[in-house]
Design a protein around this motif. Structure first.
Motif, PDB file in Angstrom:
ATOM      1  N   ASN A 120     -22.635 -50.520  34.298  1.00  0.00           N
ATOM      2  CA  ASN A 120     -23.455 -50.002  35.245  1.00  0.00           C
ATOM      3  C   ASN A 120     -22.743 -48.399  35.374  1.00  0.00           C
ATOM      4  O   ASN A 120     -23.486 -47.548  35.536  1.00  0.00           O
ATOM      5  N   ASP A 121     -21.413 -48.306  35.352  1.00  0.00           N
ATOM      6  CA  ASP A 121     -21.137 -46.876  35.561  1.00  0.00           C
ATOM      7  C   ASP A 121     -21.319 -46.153  34.395  1.00  0.00           C
ATOM      8  O   ASP A 121     -21.518 -44.862  34.466  1.00  0.00           O
ATOM      9  N   ARG A 123     -23.802 -46.690  32.321  1.00  0.00           N
ATOM     10  CA  ARG A 123     -25.242 -46.196  32.487  1.00  0.00           C
ATOM     11  C   ARG A 123     -25.504 -45.082  33.403  1.00  0.00           C
ATOM     12  O   ARG A 123     -26.244 -44.152  33.109  1.00  0.00           O
ATOM     13  N   GLN A 124     -24.884 -44.914  34.573  1.00  0.00           N
ATOM     14  CA  GLN A 124     -25.167 -43.878  35.585  1.00  0.00           C
ATOM     15  C   GLN A 124     -24.599 -42.690  35.134  1.00  0.00           C
ATOM     16  O   GLN A 124     -25.205 -41.612  35.299  1.00  0.00           O
ATOM     17  N   ALA A 125     -23.616 -42.708  34.255  1.00  0.00           N
ATOM     18  CA  ALA A 125     -22.926 -41.456  33.563  1.00  0.00           C
ATOM     19  C   ALA A 125     -23.870 -40.927  32.455  1.00  0.00           C
ATOM     20  O   ALA A 125     -23.463 -39.995  31.817  1.00  0.00           O
ATOM     21  N   GLY A 126     -24.772 -41.724  32.066  1.00  0.00           N
ATOM     22  CA  GLY A 126     -25.446 -41.366  30.668  1.00  0.00           C
ATOM     23  C   GLY A 126     -24.586 -41.597  29.386  1.00  0.00           C
ATOM     24  O   GLY A 126     -24.994 -40.889  28.490  1.00  0.00           O
ATOM     25  N   ARG A 312     -28.589 -46.661  27.365  1.00  0.00           N
ATOM     26  CA  ARG A 312     -27.311 -46.419  27.792  1.00  0.00           C
ATOM     27  C   ARG A 312     -26.725 -47.469  28.390  1.00  0.00           C
ATOM     28  O   ARG A 312     -27.158 -48.438  28.688  1.00  0.00           O
ATOM     29  N   GLY A 313     -25.248 -47.286  28.740  1.00  0.00           N
ATOM     30  CA  GLY A 313     -24.531 -48.481  29.475  1.00  0.00           C
ATOM     31  C   GLY A 313     -23.674 -49.060  28.205  1.00  0.00           C
ATOM     32  O   GLY A 313     -23.684 -48.619  27.157  1.00  0.00           O
TER      33      GLY A 313
END
Length: 342
Positions: A120-121, A123-126, A312-313
């Motif tokens: 999750n982290d 993915r959110q950070a790209g 991503r992720g």
């Protein structure tokens, strides 16, 4: 060569003084990528003459040292096992640095933990986080993904590994001692402990190996394949020669056979994927499982830096890359392979 827009990207190699880490540094240099050697002792890294533009000292016990070591890097390759001990700390620091993360673990539990903890982290950070991007793990996943084609699910995946010898590194020995958990397979559509005693059967490898007795021996590819591909069954088998060598405490570590630093070891990995009554097969042949991990993980880094990551992720390589394109990028210099049924 490196993608033009990433020609100044810096890739940190944690565990750069280890057997696989040295191959990774050499491969990054061959590709024209800027490598930073990171390890517990800068003096040991300097004494070893590592192929890196800079040496940085860091340990997993000191988060601040990892932050300093990864400052300004675009990607981190973790080559320091046992990954059950190193992956979480190194991946956490990589996330703080805003960099992509790769490791080469053969440990199922380590790969599963990276997926669960960082997806999750990242993915959110790209960012792209790929655990087990080595001979054990990502390689089999790429072979399976190349066979999968247009199938969204399959009934059975069988992976056979033939080694003409296996001279384990000190890192492999330490990992084996640390990784005492029951190994997992996919049975009836779920991760489950491998049946004991381990199943023994014959596998008819292509030449030069030919028919071999194999023993069920799952590695991190089970976790990796199951991450993105639905299959009722996933099982891995290792030939008796490899199994016997790695379990014999008197087997010496690998030794270079020529000026390249590669050992004389030869490997073959064959994969069968079945859906109902249709089967697809792939056979891949190469040299030195430790050295071969270097082009595998470096190609993954280079494709991510070139913008070729499809998702991503925390992901399996078969989900991130076009598997057949990836394998073709390694052929014929590091790998030869042939397929049937697709």
């Amino acid at each position: 060569m490196a993608n033009q827009k990433n020609e100044n990207a810096a890739i940190a190699v944690y565990g750069a003084n280890g057997h696989t880490g040295k191959f990774v540094l050499s491969e990054l240099a061959r590709r024209g990528l800027k490598a930073l050697a990171v390890g517990r002792s800068a003096a040991k890294l300097a004494h070893a003459g590592t192929q890196a533009v800079e040496i940085r000292e860091a340990s997993i016990e000191d988060a601040n040292s990892l932050d300093r070591a990864f400052l300004g890097v675009t990607a981190v390759i973790n080559c320091a096992g046992p990954f059950l001990d190193t992956a979480d700390a190194v991946a956490t620091a990589t996330l703080r640095a805003g960099a992509h993360y790769f490791d080469v673990t053969a440990e199922q539990a380590s790969a599963l933990s990276t997926y669960d903890t960082f997806d999750n982290d990242a993915r959110q950070a790209g960012l792209v986080f790929i655990p087990a991007m080595g001979f054990y793990g990502g390689f089999a996943d790429l072979l399976v993904s190349a066979l999968r084609g247009d199938w969204d699910s399959v009934d059975d995946i069988r992976i056979g590994i033939a080694l003409d010898s296996w001279h384990p590194t000190i890192g492999s020995r330490n990992t084996g001692a640390r990784n005492t958990a029951r190994r997992l397979v996919v049975a009836n559509g779920r991760l489950a402990p491998v049946s004991l005693p381990a199943a023994v059967q014959e596998w008819k490898f292509l030449q030069p190996f030919g028919p071999q007795q194999v023993i069920e021996q799952p590695f991190s590819e089970i976790s990796v394949i199951n991450r993105h591909l639905r299959s009722t069954e996933i099982h891995t088998y290792l030939n008796e020669t490899g199994y016997r060598d790695v379990h014999d405490p008197s087997t010496p570590p690998p030794a270079p056979a020529d000026g390249s630093g590669l050992s004389a070891q030869r490997f073959m990995v064959e994969v069968m994927v079945r859906k109902v009554n249709e089967e697809r097969h792939i056979s891949a042949f190469g040299r030195d499982i430790y050295a071969f991990t270097a082009p595998l993980v470096c190609e993954a880094v280079q494709q991510v830096l070139a913008g070729k990551a499809r998702v991503r992720g925390a992901q399996a390589p078969g989900a991130v890359f076009d598997a057949l394109e990836f394998l073709n990028a390694l052929a014929p210099d590091q790998l030869s392979f042939q397929t049937s049924g697709i």
